[in-house]
Design an enzyme around this catalytic site. Structure first.
Site, short mmCIF file in Angstrom:
data_model
loop_
_atom_site.label_atom_id
_atom_site.label_comp_id
_atom_site.label_asym_id
_atom_site.label_seq_id
_atom_site.Cartn_x
_atom_site.Cartn_y
_atom_site.Cartn_z
N GLU A 142 0.82 -1.21 0.00
CA GLU A 142 0.00 0.00 0.00
C GLU A 142 0.86 1.27 0.00
O GLU A 142 0.50 2.28 -0.59
CB GLU A 142 -0.92 0.01 1.24
CG GLU A 142 -2.00 -1.06 1.18
CD GLU A 142 -2.69 -1.32 2.52
OE1 GLU A 142 -3.68 -2.07 2.52
OE2 GLU A 142 -2.23 -0.81 3.57
N GLY A 189 -12.08 -5.16 2.99
CA GLY A 189 -13.01 -6.13 2.42
C GLY A 189 -14.42 -5.53 2.43
O GLY A 189 -14.88 -5.02 3.46
N ILE A 202 -11.32 -11.05 7.51
CA ILE A 202 -12.66 -11.65 7.35
C ILE A 202 -12.77 -12.29 5.96
O ILE A 202 -12.67 -11.61 4.93
CB ILE A 202 -13.77 -10.59 7.53
CG1 ILE A 202 -13.60 -9.84 8.86
CG2 ILE A 202 -15.15 -11.24 7.41
CD1 ILE A 202 -13.75 -10.66 10.12
N MET A 232 -8.49 -3.77 9.42
CA MET A 232 -7.87 -4.20 10.67
C MET A 232 -7.18 -3.08 11.45
O MET A 232 -6.46 -3.37 12.40
CB MET A 232 -6.88 -5.34 10.36
CG MET A 232 -7.56 -6.53 9.71
SD MET A 232 -6.46 -7.89 9.29
CE MET A 232 -6.03 -8.49 10.92
N GLU A 233 -7.38 -1.83 11.04
CA GLU A 233 -6.65 -0.74 11.72
C GLU A 233 -7.48 0.51 12.01
O GLU A 233 -7.26 1.17 13.05
CB GLU A 233 -5.43 -0.29 10.87
CG GLU A 233 -4.34 -1.31 10.69
CD GLU A 233 -4.61 -2.28 9.54
OE1 GLU A 233 -5.46 -1.94 8.66
OE2 GLU A 233 -4.03 -3.36 9.51
N ASP A 288 -11.36 -7.00 -1.82
CA ASP A 288 -12.07 -8.28 -1.79
C ASP A 288 -13.44 -8.04 -1.19
O ASP A 288 -13.76 -6.91 -0.80
CB ASP A 288 -11.27 -9.29 -0.93
CG ASP A 288 -11.09 -8.80 0.49
OD1 ASP A 288 -11.97 -9.09 1.31
OD2 ASP A 288 -10.10 -8.10 0.79
#
Ligand code: ADE
Length: 249
Positions: free
Chosen positions: A12, A78, A171, A192-193, A216
């Site tokens: 990223e 996601g 996930i 996740m952050e 995704d």
């Protein structure tokens, strides 16, 4: 004062690291904080690594050690909202820690500060939304190799603003995805952050925004789609939207 810019993973941050005119590199707690000029703005650019603890440490250091007065997080997520596709962009107007629970009746609420949903800075969020739209309309097709766009079925991605959920889990399960969709108000995507960075920013009163491109759909194919997307497209979306946002700040 500088703007803090955080990405979680090498794919990223890669193009931002390439573009920054670095004036000083400082390694703290294993993280490389790059102070310099990025697209005309004074910034501190850093890769947090993955997860809530990693980003909380990174955010605290940006504020305490480097004195940044605004923070932008850029990366992938996601999709949870079923209307979103790979390549669409979500800007968080608020974020929530979906794995935080002390009381079944009051899901996600963080005791003692009494907050479930952390609000992003309204102006930065509006500017981030415009920035992502401008990148997609004016630059994306010249920036990302067409074969990558074709591979991910990306034509004219949408940009939406809404809730982002964060937790220390990748996930890739339709049932967990459906649970998130039913429990989190106006949820768009999962990562996740973001909400951990948001909590630190809330506690220090630092304005922030979170920009996420869908890698995704947080389903059975999520791991494969994520791996391919970070190789072929994530860095372009992250750079493009952050470049466009910095030009408005
Ligand atoms: N980041 C990108 N895709 C994700 C997913 N499916 N779950 C959590 N974080 C993600």
């Amino acid at each position: 004062m500088a703007v803090g810019i955080i990405c979680a993973i090498p794919e990223e941050i890669a193009l931002l690291e390439q573009d920054i005119r670095s004036e000083q590199d400082t390694v703290i707690a294993g993280r490389r904080f790059i102070q310099g000029i990025l697209y005309g703005k004074e910034v501190v650019l850093v890769m947090s690594r993955i997860g809530k603890v990693a980003v909380a440490v990174t955010t605290t250091l940006l504020i305490e050690h480097f004195g940044v007065n605004q923070i932008i997080f850029g990366g992938t997520a996601g999709a949870v909202d079923p209307s979103l596709k790979v390549g669409d962009v979500v800007i968080a107007d608020r974020s929530v820690q979906h794995d935080f629970s002390v009381d079944e009746t009051d899901t996600f609420r963080i005791p003692l500060i009494d907050i479930s949903y952390f609000q992003s800075d309204p102006l930065l969020t509006l500017q981030a939304d415009q920035a992502a739209r401008e990148y997609i309309q004016n630059e994306m097709h010249g920036d990302i190799p067409q074969e990558h766009l074709t591979k991910f079925g990306i034509q004219e991605p949408r940009v939406v603003t809404g809730t982002i959920a964060s937790g220390d889990q990748f996930i890739c399960d339709p049932q967990k995805n459906a649970w998130l969709y039913s429990k989190v108000d106006n949820i768009k995507c999962v990562e996740m952050e973001g909400a951990a960075m948001a909590q630190v920013c809330y506690e220090y009163q630092i304005p922030f925004t979170i920009i996420r491109v869908m890698s995704d759909c947080a389903d059975n194919e999520a791991s494969f789609s994520f791996d391919e997307f970070v190789k072929g497209a994530a860095q372009y979306f992250t750079r493009g939207s952050i470049r466009s946002l910095l030009s408005k700040m």
